[in-house]
Design an enzyme around this catalytic site. Sequence first.
Site, mmCIF file in Angstrom:
data_model
loop_
_atom_site.group_PDB
_atom_site.id
_atom_site.type_symbol
_atom_site.label_atom_id
_atom_site.label_comp_id
_atom_site.label_asym_id
_atom_site.label_seq_id
_atom_site.Cartn_x
_atom_site.Cartn_y
_atom_site.Cartn_z
ATOM 1 N N GLN A 18 0.844 -1.203 0.000
ATOM 2 C CA GLN A 18 0.000 0.000 0.000
ATOM 3 C C GLN A 18 0.876 1.249 0.000
ATOM 4 O OE1 GLN A 18 -2.817 0.439 3.279
ATOM 5 N NE2 GLN A 18 -3.868 2.122 2.260
ATOM 6 N N HIS A 57 -8.392 1.455 -1.656
ATOM 7 C CA HIS A 57 -8.710 1.349 -3.081
ATOM 8 C C HIS A 57 -8.641 -0.102 -3.507
ATOM 9 C CE1 HIS A 57 -4.488 2.326 -2.338
ATOM 10 N NE2 HIS A 57 -4.184 1.489 -3.332
HETATM 11 P P1 5GP Z 1 -1.191 0.896 -3.647
HETATM 12 O O1 5GP Z 1 0.278 0.750 -3.926
HETATM 13 O O2 5GP Z 1 -1.434 1.888 -2.540
HETATM 14 O O3 5GP Z 1 -1.927 -0.391 -3.464
HETATM 15 O O4 5GP Z 1 -1.803 1.520 -4.976
HETATM 16 C C1 5GP Z 1 -1.716 2.882 -5.268
HETATM 17 C C2 5GP Z 1 -1.900 3.010 -6.748
HETATM 18 O O5 5GP Z 1 -2.157 4.365 -7.055
HETATM 19 C C3 5GP Z 1 -0.664 2.601 -7.565
HETATM 20 O O6 5GP Z 1 -1.003 1.542 -8.436
HETATM 21 C C4 5GP Z 1 -0.289 3.879 -8.307
HETATM 22 O O7 5GP Z 1 0.164 3.625 -9.610
HETATM 23 C C5 5GP Z 1 -1.571 4.668 -8.285
HETATM 24 N N1 5GP Z 1 -1.405 6.103 -8.315
HETATM 25 C C6 5GP Z 1 -0.531 6.844 -7.579
HETATM 26 N N2 5GP Z 1 -0.668 8.144 -7.856
HETATM 27 C C7 5GP Z 1 -1.659 8.237 -8.796
HETATM 28 C C8 5GP Z 1 -2.265 9.348 -9.474
HETATM 29 O O8 5GP Z 1 -1.924 10.518 -9.281
HETATM 30 N N3 5GP Z 1 -3.257 9.061 -10.357
HETATM 31 C C9 5GP Z 1 -3.673 7.782 -10.598
HETATM 32 N N4 5GP Z 1 -4.661 7.608 -11.473
HETATM 33 N N5 5GP Z 1 -3.123 6.710 -9.966
HETATM 34 C C10 5GP Z 1 -2.128 6.945 -9.084
#
Ligand code: 5GP
Length: 113
Positions: free
Chosen positions: A93, A99
């Site tokens: 995360q 999400h």
């Molecule tokens: P996590 O790593 O927290 O599970 O997922 C976060 C996700 O958010 C990642 O896949 C990353 O690519 C995406 N993400 C980060 N910043 C942005 C942004 O500014 N816009 C969009 N559309 N996705 C983002």
Amino acid sequence: MNNTVFGKIIRREIPADIVYEDNSTLAFKDTSPQAPIHILIIPKKLIDMPQNITTQDLEIVGNLFFAAKEIAKKLNITNGYRLVMNNGEEAGQSVFHIHLHFLAGRKLNWPPG
Ligand code: 5GP
């Protein structure tokens, strides 16, 4: 105040390629896709981590899965898709606003890395 990047997307302070929206949910394309189709499905309410979901959030969280189904229908995804939610840095995360990752468009391996 939700100062995560997703809070800014909800408030339309930064752009996103939005694919689905309802009263409690927003979904948009991931800017660093890990599959041909990689969509993030988020609640409009800030919940920082899955481990902090409360009984008051159950409908909101359930709506994320309903949105996934609607998105699959809209995009005509018939070959399957994967829904993933990371909890904590060790699990991957990086944005602390829960999400659901919606991944599709290629064969997805299991177990994940
Ligand atoms: P996590 O790593 O927290 O599970 O997922 C976060 C996700 O958010 C990642 O896949 C990353 O690519 C995406 N993400 C980060 N910043 C942005 C942004 O500014 N816009 C969009 N559309 N996705 C983002």
